[in-house]
Write a protein that holds these residues in place. Sequence first.
Motif, mmCIF file in Angstrom:
data_model
loop_
_atom_site.group_PDB
_atom_site.id
_atom_site.type_symbol
_atom_site.label_atom_id
_atom_site.label_comp_id
_atom_site.label_asym_id
_atom_site.label_seq_id
_atom_site.Cartn_x
_atom_site.Cartn_y
_atom_site.Cartn_z
ATOM 1 N N PHE A 360 0.842 -1.210 0.000
ATOM 2 C CA PHE A 360 0.000 0.000 0.000
ATOM 3 C C PHE A 360 0.874 1.255 0.000
ATOM 4 C CE2 PHE A 360 -3.113 -3.135 1.226
ATOM 5 C CZ PHE A 360 -4.286 -2.665 0.681
ATOM 6 N N ASP A 361 1.995 1.225 0.743
ATOM 7 C CA ASP A 361 2.906 2.382 0.763
ATOM 8 C C ASP A 361 3.461 2.651 -0.638
ATOM 9 O OD1 ASP A 361 2.493 2.519 3.462
ATOM 10 O OD2 ASP A 361 4.389 1.545 4.008
ATOM 11 N N LEU A 362 3.874 1.575 -1.327
ATOM 12 C CA LEU A 362 4.429 1.726 -2.683
ATOM 13 C C LEU A 362 3.392 2.342 -3.624
ATOM 14 C CD1 LEU A 362 6.204 -1.738 -2.875
ATOM 15 C CD2 LEU A 362 7.381 0.456 -3.119
ATOM 16 N N MET A 363 2.131 1.951 -3.449
ATOM 17 C CA MET A 363 1.052 2.506 -4.271
ATOM 18 C C MET A 363 0.907 4.005 -3.995
ATOM 19 S SD MET A 363 -2.959 1.517 -4.131
ATOM 20 C CE MET A 363 -2.770 -0.210 -4.428
ATOM 21 N N HIS A 364 0.883 4.388 -2.707
ATOM 22 C CA HIS A 364 0.764 5.807 -2.347
ATOM 23 C C HIS A 364 1.886 6.636 -2.933
ATOM 24 C CE1 HIS A 364 -1.549 4.437 1.443
ATOM 25 N NE2 HIS A 364 -2.378 4.747 0.473
ATOM 26 N N GLU A 365 3.092 6.048 -2.923
ATOM 27 C CA GLU A 365 4.268 6.789 -3.394
ATOM 28 C C GLU A 365 4.372 6.778 -4.916
ATOM 29 O OE1 GLU A 365 7.297 4.607 -1.337
ATOM 30 O OE2 GLU A 365 6.528 5.211 0.631
ATOM 31 N N GLY A 366 3.455 6.078 -5.588
ATOM 32 C CA GLY A 366 3.498 6.001 -7.050
ATOM 33 C C GLY A 366 4.679 5.196 -7.562
ATOM 34 N N LYS A 367 5.236 4.311 -6.708
ATOM 35 C CA LYS A 367 6.448 3.573 -7.093
ATOM 36 C C LYS A 367 6.144 2.237 -7.758
ATOM 37 C CE LYS A 367 9.669 5.535 -3.764
ATOM 38 N NZ LYS A 367 10.124 5.409 -2.386
ATOM 39 N N SER A 368 4.929 1.736 -7.574
ATOM 40 C CA SER A 368 4.611 0.408 -8.116
ATOM 41 C C SER A 368 3.578 0.543 -9.226
ATOM 42 C CB SER A 368 4.031 -0.474 -7.011
ATOM 43 O OG SER A 368 2.884 0.141 -6.440
ATOM 44 N N ILE A 369 3.595 -0.417 -10.158
ATOM 45 C CA ILE A 369 2.445 -0.576 -11.034
ATOM 46 C C ILE A 369 1.528 -1.583 -10.330
ATOM 47 C CG2 ILE A 369 1.609 -1.304 -13.312
ATOM 48 C CD1 ILE A 369 3.243 1.326 -13.386
ATOM 49 N N ARG A 370 2.060 -2.753 -10.031
ATOM 50 C CA ARG A 370 1.308 -3.728 -9.240
ATOM 51 C C ARG A 370 2.209 -4.385 -8.216
ATOM 52 N NH1 ARG A 370 -3.149 -2.342 -9.489
ATOM 53 N NH2 ARG A 370 -4.918 -3.685 -9.888
ATOM 54 N N SER A 371 1.726 -4.471 -6.991
ATOM 55 C CA SER A 371 2.371 -5.300 -5.976
ATOM 56 C C SER A 371 1.543 -6.560 -5.819
ATOM 57 C CB SER A 371 2.416 -4.574 -4.629
ATOM 58 O OG SER A 371 3.302 -3.481 -4.682
ATOM 59 N N VAL A 372 2.238 -7.693 -5.681
ATOM 60 C CA VAL A 372 1.554 -8.976 -5.511
ATOM 61 C C VAL A 372 2.057 -9.652 -4.243
ATOM 62 C CG1 VAL A 372 1.357 -11.321 -6.475
ATOM 63 C CG2 VAL A 372 1.010 -9.327 -7.957
ATOM 64 N N VAL A 373 1.110 -10.094 -3.425
ATOM 65 C CA VAL A 373 1.431 -10.873 -2.227
ATOM 66 C C VAL A 373 1.456 -12.347 -2.629
ATOM 67 C CG1 VAL A 373 0.530 -11.666 -0.003
ATOM 68 C CG2 VAL A 373 0.439 -9.221 -0.605
ATOM 69 N N ILE A 374 2.551 -13.011 -2.297
ATOM 70 C CA ILE A 374 2.664 -14.452 -2.591
ATOM 71 C C ILE A 374 2.599 -15.203 -1.265
ATOM 72 C CG2 ILE A 374 4.101 -16.240 -3.641
ATOM 73 C CD1 ILE A 374 5.309 -14.047 -5.442
ATOM 74 N N TYR A 375 1.644 -16.115 -1.147
ATOM 75 C CA TYR A 375 1.481 -16.848 0.126
ATOM 76 C C TYR A 375 2.472 -17.982 0.240
ATOM 77 C CZ TYR A 375 -2.824 -14.278 0.833
ATOM 78 O OH TYR A 375 -3.732 -13.281 1.021
#
Length: 375
Positions: A360-375
């Motif tokens: 979520f932080d990366l999204m706010h900072e505009g640094k990511s296109i998509r972050s994916v959580v891998i279980y």
Amino acid sequence: MDVRAAVAVQAGKPLEIMTVQLEGPRAGEVLVEVKATGICHTDEFTLSGADPEGIFPAILGHEGAGIVVDVGPGVTSLKKGDHVIPLYTPECRSCPSCLSRKTNLCTAIRATQGQGLMPDGTSRFSIGKDKIFHYMGCSTFANYTVLPEIALAKVNPDAPFDKICYIGCGVTTGIGAVINTAKVEIGATAIVFGLGGIGLNVIQGLRLAGADMIIGVDLNNDKKEWGTRFGMTHFVNPKEVDGDIVPYLVNMTKRGADQIGGADYTFDCTGNTKVMRQALEASHRGWGKSVVIGVAGAGQEISTRPFQLVTGRTWMGTAFGGARGRTDVPKIVDWYMEGKIEIDPMITHTMPLEDINKGFDLMHEGKSIRSVVIY
Ligand SMILES: NC(=O)c1ccc[n+]([C@@H]2O[C@H](COP(=O)([O-])OP(=O)(O)OC[C@H]3O[C@@H](n4cnc5c(N)ncnc54)[C@H](O)[C@@H]3O)[C@@H](O)[C@H]2O)c1
Ligand SMILES: [Zn+2]
Ligand SMILES: [Zn+2]
């Protein structure tokens, strides 16, 4: 059973990683082991408190991929071991909306889904005596979740979970907006406003549909390289344009003897209502279609002069790219496997569930296109 989840305890607070209880599937339901989940802007919209329909505490997440581990009574289309993508827009194939063939907005479980509950009006998630709500019918921020059978697309078992989870929302929304909603034809001109996780998929959808001129508009110059990577032909930063961006874009798209200008198709992927107006007004007189994809904040309204519509522009919107999930999502997974569309470069960050707030932080900072959580 005990499951690991990131719980949205309260609006505006980081997610809390904890062990919660999940009940097994009831009639018509399926237990899925979630293998990966993307973090979408819509999760952030709800978590921030801006979503008037947000309910807490809830397990957010709606962009997952996983494996069926158990099915409830009456489930016929899925079995243990099937690979699936959860659908926040289900496809029952028997409600008036599904039968109309005019919309993907299935109404079979709409009321309970909006209340954060399973179709029988109860939740499967709890912690001690307290219930935890489902979210968008998916709740993929848990390593196991329960969904109705009609809200699962069965997909190619060779496809990697950590990539195809993105098809559960962003990829399908962007590509579907082009193919299903706008129905873009070969040789078209198009303008895409906002080159984030959605806008870039609109761009690759336009490339797939054979559009000639694909103009990307973003306030962030870093997006020029990103857009170009997926098929954008021109880039405009509104901050670098003197005056109104609409006449600038109309001028750029002038073609033919009458020199009217305006794009055949425009797409809002920002959620900003001012941009939605610009997108409509930058579409071509007589036939331009403008598609709203972005989700605006609570209570916001769009406006334009009716003259814009009288002179033949069409203002439209799309949810989940107009895709019928059980029918269309498996096809999009196949397109990915065949190399017709790209996903890998858009997944800029991966993390374990414990680090989901970093996504979520990366999204706010505009640094990511998509972050994916891998279980
Ligand atoms: N309709 C649907 O089914 C659906 C599905 C998923 C997401 N969404 C919505 O789509 C929107 C985009 O999502 P995203 O994940 O791509 O977001 P994002 O934050 O990754 O991307 C938004 C982009 O818009 C740019 N931008 C912001 N203001 C702008 C302006 N005034 N002019 C030009 N560019 C501007 C930003 O720089 C950024 O690159 C969100 O509102 C999201 O909630 C809708
Ligand atoms: Zn989403
Ligand atoms: Zn239906």
